[in-house]
Every structure is written in C-alpha cells, then in structure tokens.
Design a protein around this motif. Structure first.
Motif, PDB file in Angstrom:
ATOM      1  N   LYS A   1       0.910 -89.156 -12.022  1.00 24.91           N
ATOM      2  CA  LYS A   1      -0.066 -88.289 -11.224  1.00 24.91           C
ATOM      3  C   LYS A   1      -0.338 -86.650 -11.892  1.00 24.91           C
ATOM      4  O   LYS A   1      -1.303 -86.425 -11.979  1.00 24.91           O
ATOM      5  CB  LYS A   1       0.875 -87.991  -9.789  1.00 24.91           C
ATOM      6  N   GLU A   2       0.568 -86.302 -12.716  1.00 20.26           N
ATOM      7  CA  GLU A   2       0.587 -84.933 -13.442  1.00 20.26           C
ATOM      8  C   GLU A   2      -0.604 -85.145 -14.454  1.00 20.26           C
ATOM      9  O   GLU A   2      -1.515 -84.425 -14.559  1.00 20.26           O
ATOM     10  CB  GLU A   2       1.761 -84.615 -13.953  1.00 20.26           C
ATOM     11  N   ALA A   3      -0.255 -86.441 -15.090  1.00 19.39           N
ATOM     12  CA  ALA A   3      -1.600 -86.656 -16.348  1.00 19.39           C
ATOM     13  C   ALA A   3      -2.522 -87.158 -15.685  1.00 19.39           C
ATOM     14  O   ALA A   3      -3.607 -86.513 -16.337  1.00 19.39           O
ATOM     15  CB  ALA A   3      -0.769 -87.662 -17.145  1.00 19.39           C
ATOM     16  N   ALA A   4      -2.878 -87.708 -14.473  1.00 21.26           N
ATOM     17  CA  ALA A   4      -3.945 -87.946 -14.023  1.00 21.26           C
ATOM     18  C   ALA A   4      -4.701 -86.851 -13.482  1.00 21.26           C
ATOM     19  O   ALA A   4      -5.736 -86.398 -13.843  1.00 21.26           O
ATOM     20  CB  ALA A   4      -3.884 -88.963 -12.570  1.00 21.26           C
ATOM     21  N   TRP A   5      -3.766 -85.684 -13.012  1.00 15.43           N
ATOM     22  CA  TRP A   5      -4.485 -84.498 -12.535  1.00 15.43           C
ATOM     23  C   TRP A   5      -5.015 -83.678 -13.679  1.00 15.43           C
ATOM     24  O   TRP A   5      -6.205 -82.846 -13.634  1.00 15.43           O
ATOM     25  CB  TRP A   5      -3.386 -83.510 -11.803  1.00 15.43           C
ATOM     26  N   LYS A   6      -4.433 -83.803 -14.975  1.00 12.21           N
ATOM     27  CA  LYS A   6      -4.933 -82.869 -15.926  1.00 12.21           C
ATOM     28  C   LYS A   6      -6.148 -83.518 -16.578  1.00 12.21           C
ATOM     29  O   LYS A   6      -7.055 -82.981 -16.726  1.00 12.21           O
ATOM     30  CB  LYS A   6      -3.929 -83.058 -17.254  1.00 12.21           C
ATOM     31  N   PHE A   7      -6.040 -85.020 -16.377  1.00 11.41           N
ATOM     32  CA  PHE A   7      -7.426 -85.684 -16.892  1.00 11.41           C
ATOM     33  C   PHE A   7      -8.622 -85.283 -15.901  1.00 11.41           C
ATOM     34  O   PHE A   7      -9.676 -85.088 -16.431  1.00 11.41           O
ATOM     35  CB  PHE A   7      -7.287 -86.963 -17.056  1.00 11.41           C
ATOM     36  N   LEU A   8      -8.321 -85.397 -14.609  1.00 18.86           N
ATOM     37  CA  LEU A   8      -9.316 -85.023 -13.690  1.00 18.86           C
ATOM     38  C   LEU A   8      -9.946 -83.577 -13.805  1.00 18.86           C
ATOM     39  O   LEU A   8     -11.164 -83.609 -14.006  1.00 18.86           O
ATOM     40  CB  LEU A   8      -8.554 -85.259 -12.292  1.00 18.86           C
ATOM     41  N   GLN A   9      -9.056 -82.643 -14.171  1.00 16.34           N
ATOM     42  CA  GLN A   9      -9.569 -81.511 -14.409  1.00 16.34           C
ATOM     43  C   GLN A   9     -10.540 -81.475 -15.455  1.00 16.34           C
ATOM     44  O   GLN A   9     -11.782 -80.753 -15.425  1.00 16.34           O
ATOM     45  CB  GLN A   9      -8.354 -80.490 -14.552  1.00 16.34           C
ATOM     46  N   TRP A  10     -10.095 -81.949 -16.545  1.00 21.68           N
ATOM     47  CA  TRP A  10     -10.994 -81.766 -17.898  1.00 21.68           C
ATOM     48  C   TRP A  10     -12.321 -82.788 -17.488  1.00 21.68           C
ATOM     49  O   TRP A  10     -13.289 -82.234 -17.882  1.00 21.68           O
ATOM     50  CB  TRP A  10     -10.120 -82.555 -19.004  1.00 21.68           C
ATOM     51  N   TYR A  11     -12.321 -83.868 -16.801  1.00 24.26           N
ATOM     52  CA  TYR A  11     -13.220 -84.804 -16.533  1.00 24.26           C
ATOM     53  C   TYR A  11     -14.499 -84.173 -15.871  1.00 24.26           C
ATOM     54  O   TYR A  11     -15.710 -84.402 -16.044  1.00 24.26           O
ATOM     55  CB  TYR A  11     -12.790 -86.063 -15.853  1.00 24.26           C
ATOM     56  N   VAL A  12     -14.167 -83.158 -14.697  1.00 23.81           N
ATOM     57  CA  VAL A  12     -15.177 -82.947 -13.853  1.00 23.81           C
ATOM     58  C   VAL A  12     -15.849 -81.537 -14.443  1.00 23.81           C
ATOM     59  O   VAL A  12     -16.581 -80.848 -13.571  1.00 23.81           O
ATOM     60  CB  VAL A  12     -14.547 -82.659 -12.235  1.00 23.81           C
ATOM     61  N   THR A  13     -15.100 -80.930 -15.401  1.00 24.68           N
ATOM     62  CA  THR A  13     -15.659 -79.734 -15.775  1.00 24.68           C
ATOM     63  C   THR A  13     -16.309 -80.142 -17.208  1.00 24.68           C
ATOM     64  O   THR A  13     -17.628 -80.366 -17.228  1.00 24.68           O
ATOM     65  CB  THR A  13     -14.665 -78.815 -16.166  1.00 24.68           C
ATOM     66  N   GLU A  14     -15.885 -80.194 -18.430  1.00 19.44           N
ATOM     67  CA  GLU A  14     -16.433 -80.593 -19.585  1.00 19.44           C
ATOM     68  C   GLU A  14     -16.415 -82.120 -19.995  1.00 19.44           C
ATOM     69  O   GLU A  14     -17.300 -82.545 -20.818  1.00 19.44           O
ATOM     70  CB  GLU A  14     -15.865 -79.748 -20.772  1.00 19.44           C
ATOM     71  N   GLY A  15     -15.656 -82.851 -19.496  1.00 22.14           N
ATOM     72  CA  GLY A  15     -15.283 -84.302 -19.712  1.00 22.14           C
ATOM     73  C   GLY A  15     -16.177 -85.303 -19.492  1.00 22.14           C
ATOM     74  O   GLY A  15     -16.472 -86.148 -20.276  1.00 22.14           O
ATOM     75  N   ASN A  16     -17.294 -85.042 -18.717  1.00 25.00           N
ATOM     76  CA  ASN A  16     -18.186 -86.002 -18.323  1.00 25.00           C
ATOM     77  C   ASN A  16     -19.452 -85.696 -18.885  1.00 25.00           C
ATOM     78  O   ASN A  16     -20.539 -86.234 -18.854  1.00 25.00           O
ATOM     79  CB  ASN A  16     -18.422 -86.190 -16.832  1.00 25.00           C
ATOM     80  N   GLU A  17     -19.587 -84.978 -20.143  1.00 25.22           N
ATOM     81  CA  GLU A  17     -20.949 -84.504 -20.879  1.00 25.22           C
ATOM     82  C   GLU A  17     -21.408 -85.809 -21.258  1.00 25.22           C
ATOM     83  O   GLU A  17     -22.690 -85.788 -21.408  1.00 25.22           O
ATOM     84  CB  GLU A  17     -20.320 -83.555 -21.890  1.00 25.22           C
ATOM     85  N   PRO A  18     -20.563 -86.791 -21.905  1.00 27.77           N
ATOM     86  CA  PRO A  18     -21.512 -87.873 -22.299  1.00 27.77           C
ATOM     87  C   PRO A  18     -22.366 -88.813 -21.463  1.00 27.77           C
ATOM     88  O   PRO A  18     -23.034 -89.553 -21.673  1.00 27.77           O
ATOM     89  CB  PRO A  18     -20.279 -89.016 -22.739  1.00 27.77           C
ATOM     90  N   LEU A  19     -21.906 -88.571 -20.127  1.00 33.50           N
ATOM     91  CA  LEU A  19     -22.837 -89.066 -19.200  1.00 33.50           C
ATOM     92  C   LEU A  19     -23.935 -88.489 -18.675  1.00 33.50           C
ATOM     93  O   LEU A  19     -25.286 -89.022 -18.034  1.00 33.50           O
ATOM     94  CB  LEU A  19     -21.944 -89.345 -17.886  1.00 33.50           C
ATOM     95  N   ILE A  20     -24.173 -87.221 -19.349  1.00 33.89           N
ATOM     96  CA  ILE A  20     -25.311 -86.516 -18.904  1.00 33.89           C
ATOM     97  C   ILE A  20     -26.639 -87.181 -19.263  1.00 33.89           C
ATOM     98  O   ILE A  20     -27.707 -87.203 -18.597  1.00 33.89           O
ATOM     99  CB  ILE A  20     -25.293 -85.008 -19.326  1.00 33.89           C
ATOM    100  N   SER A  21     -26.725 -87.781 -20.488  1.00 35.86           N
ATOM    101  CA  SER A  21     -27.951 -88.387 -20.913  1.00 35.86           C
ATOM    102  C   SER A  21     -28.484 -89.573 -20.132  1.00 35.86           C
ATOM    103  O   SER A  21     -29.592 -89.851 -19.955  1.00 35.86           O
ATOM    104  CB  SER A  21     -27.659 -88.755 -22.202  1.00 35.86           C
ATOM    105  N   SER A  22     -27.402 -89.772 -19.179  1.00 37.12           N
ATOM    106  CA  SER A  22     -27.919 -91.015 -18.339  1.00 37.12           C
ATOM    107  C   SER A  22     -28.391 -90.517 -16.914  1.00 37.12           C
ATOM    108  O   SER A  22     -28.479 -91.148 -16.039  1.00 37.12           O
ATOM    109  CB  SER A  22     -26.649 -92.037 -18.008  1.00 37.12           C
ATOM    110  N   GLY A  23     -28.612 -89.206 -16.687  1.00 35.91           N
ATOM    111  CA  GLY A  23     -29.027 -88.685 -15.719  1.00 35.91           C
ATOM    112  C   GLY A  23     -28.188 -88.156 -14.953  1.00 35.91           C
ATOM    113  O   GLY A  23     -28.508 -87.891 -13.666  1.00 35.91           O
TER     114      GLY A  23
END
Length: 376
Positions: free
Chosen positions: A265-287
């Motif tokens: 859970k702690e690692a999941a939370w760290k990943f989640l924070q990253w993903y919802v801020t800068e981490g999902n940039e590769p998906l932007i090109s798909s709209g």
C-alpha cells in the motif's frame, strides 16, 4: 495487467480484487462501478496517506475533484474527460457558418439543417449524437446535466426526477432531428448498422458529431481515417440560454484507487501520487487531458493535437473548448443506477423508433424508476 473496460473485463478485475493482493492499483472508468467496489470493501481509503504526505488535493485538483463516501476519499481522478461537438470546418465554410462559441439545442438544430445535404447513399447528415452507436441514457444524462447539474435523475433516494421537463425535451430534440428534420440518422438505422460517429464524421458523412477528446486519436490517424478537412470544436449545446453547467458531459474520470487487499500500500500510494500528477503524460497524446491543475496546458495541447496541428485542427477552438473554465458535474447519488439506465434506454428507444409518444415514454420511465427506488 490489462483488464479490458467492458462487462467481462470489469468482472475479471473484481474477481481478482476479491481473490487477494494480486492487484495494487486499479483505475475505474465509471462512478457507479467505483461505488460498487467501495461498498464491497475493495478500495483503500486515501485520507491517511494524503494527510501524512500533506498532499494538497485542492491545490492539485480543486475542491470538487473528489466525491467522498462515508466521509472518506477513495480515489484521485487522473484525467478530465472533455465532451464537445466536432465540426467539419470545410462544411461550415461552405454554409457560411461560424464556429459556435456557445449554443442551445435549438441553435444546434439550425446548424444541422443548414449542414445536411443530398439524399440516399450520398446523403450528408448534419448531426450525429454519440461517438458509438446511439446510447440513449448516456447522452440524455450529459444533456440534462447542463440544466440540472449533479444527480439529475434523482429527486431523493425514494423518487426519480424524470418528470422534470428537460428529459422529455431531450427526447423531443432527437425525434425532431431524426424523424421530422431528417438531419440525423434514425435511431433504429444507427443501432442496427452500429453506426459510429467518428467514422461517419471522418468519412465526410456527417458534418457534426458529439464526442470528446478520445476521438482526437482517430482524427490524427489519417492512415485508417484519410481526410483532408480541418476539425473545429464547439461546446456541447445547452438546454436553455441560461443553462449553468455548460460543460455537458465534461468531468473527472480515470478514478485511480488502491486495492484494499494490496500488500504494497505504501508503494502503491507513492506510485498513485506520481501517476495522477506527472506520470500519465504518455497517455495525453491519446486524448487523455490530465486533471492535475499544474499541468502545462500548451504542452497538453501539443501532445493531444500532434505535430503540425493546423493541418487537421482548428487549434484556437480546441483550446477554447478543452481549457474552458467550467464547473464540472459530480454526482453523489447512484442508487439503482444500473437499473435506471436500463429503464431509460428501453423507454427512450420506444420513443425514438416511434412506438410511443415522448410524453408516454418519459411517464413510463418515471413510474418504473419510482417503483424501483421505493422498494429499496
């Protein structure tokens, strides 16, 4: 691991979540699915993690980005799902029509009439509502919310709001465009032929289609959808000139959550924070436009529209619609929602195929939904 976002895929995901800690983080694409998982104790509350790391939700996402359940936060939205009307700029220019900056359904119908041309197999439709073959509840829901805001289908947890005039008004608009004005494919034909709005639009068979940012990937894909016209963008039509919630179906999505049974859970939370801020940039090109308020909007526009965007897009209207400062509609009531959706689809279909008047269809929706809510 990919679980396809359909009924079978959602069932597989939920089976995996119940089975133990195989999944650490999962993304929910509909609020009713998320609520079901929260109620089944599949989702980890995030408040303690947010507090410990002083992760400022308001600063990062705004004060209305998360709907709490039982006073707890269970998710963070990764994207804004933008709804808008895509328009063929060549057809607009031919009809000497400007790109709308705001409009009502009456004005939308006027455009659809002027943009419709030809007959038979050569007919160009003025309008298509829906990205895939028509889904009555989904588009009615988005439309009435421009006027009613959140929880549009509910008076309270014992009665539906389907006697509000806006529900009949939506069906009347669709009937008028399909059967009277003949500016939109008839519902029965669209359903039987499984017509897809984006395909119709990019092949020049319809001048306007209500879709959203996910459709932009197809506009950029000139190999599978060859076309040489520019796509312009307008906001979704309002029920009345005074409708407050002008975003239509635009709102938060990709509800990112942690499995309550995760062993990490702690690692999941760290990943989640990253993903919802800068981490999902590769998906932007798909709209997928990030919900994170600190994202670079110019960069987002460039990633979504691709290289040399002016060849395919009216960039100014894209930015005007996608980055508009509108109040998103967040529902908080979901009681018997799946059953209500089915009722609306069944009765709405009878109205659109001419089996019963719109007034009778809405009256049946109201009675069936009320009977359902009153039992529970």
């Amino acid at each position: 691991m990919r679980f396809v976002n359909d009924e079978a895929g959602n069932t597989k995901l939920e089976t995996s979540l119940m089975a133990g800690g195989e999944v650490d983080i999962f993304i929910n694409y509909r609020m009713d699915k998320l609520v079901k998982r929260i109620n089944a104790n599949m989702v980890e509350p995030l408040d303690a993690y947010i507090s410990k790391d002083q992760f400022d939700m308001n600063d990062n996402f705004g004060d209305k980005a998360v709907t709490k359940f039982n006073g707890k936060s269970y998710y963070i939205p990764a994207i804004i799902l933008n709804d808008f009307v895509s328009l063929n700029k060549s057809y607009l220019d031919e009809a000497k029509l400007p790109v709308p900056t705001e409009w009502t359904w009456d004005q939308y119908k006027e455009y659809a009439v002027k943009l419709t041309k030809g007959d038979g197999n050569d007919k160009r439709w003025g309008s298509f509502v829906g990205n895939l073959e028509p889904k009555i509840y989904e588009w009615m829901d988005k439309t009435v919310k421009t006027e009613l805001g959140p929880n549009a289908f509910y008076k309270d947890d014992k009665a539906s709001n389907l006697d509000n005039p806006v529900f009949k008004s939506y069906l009347d608009t669709m009937v008028d465009m399909e059967r009277n004005l003949k500016v939109q494919p008839p519902y029965s034909e669209a359903k039987t032929s499984k017509l897809q709005g984006t395909s119709l639009f990019l092949s020049g068979k319809t001048a306007m289609v209500w879709n959203g940012t996910a459709g932009i990937r197809s506009i950029k894909n000139t190999k599978d959808f060859p076309h040489d016209f520019v796509t312009a963008f307008a906001p979704t039509p309002k029920m009345t000139a005074n409708s407050k919630f002008i975003g239509g179906g635009t709102g938060y999505l990709d509800f990112t959550t942690i499995n309550a049974n995760s062993e990490n859970k702690e690692a999941a939370w760290k990943f989640l924070q990253w993903y919802v801020t800068e981490g999902n940039e590769p998906l932007i090109s798909s709209g997928r436009v990030p919900a994170w308020k600190k994202v670079d909007k110019e960069k987002v526009a460039k990633l979504v529209l691709g290289d040399n965007p002016e060849k395919l897009f009216d960039v100014e209207s894209f930015k005007r619609v996608v980055f508009a400062d509108v109040e998103y509609v967040n529902d908080t009531q979901f009681k018997n929602l799946a059953e209500i959706q089915k009722i609306v689809d069944e009765e709405g279909e009878r109205a659109l195929i001419g089996d019963k008047p719109t007034a009778d269809a809405v009256q049946s929706m109201k009675k069936r939904a009320d009977d359902l809510l009153a039992k529970n």
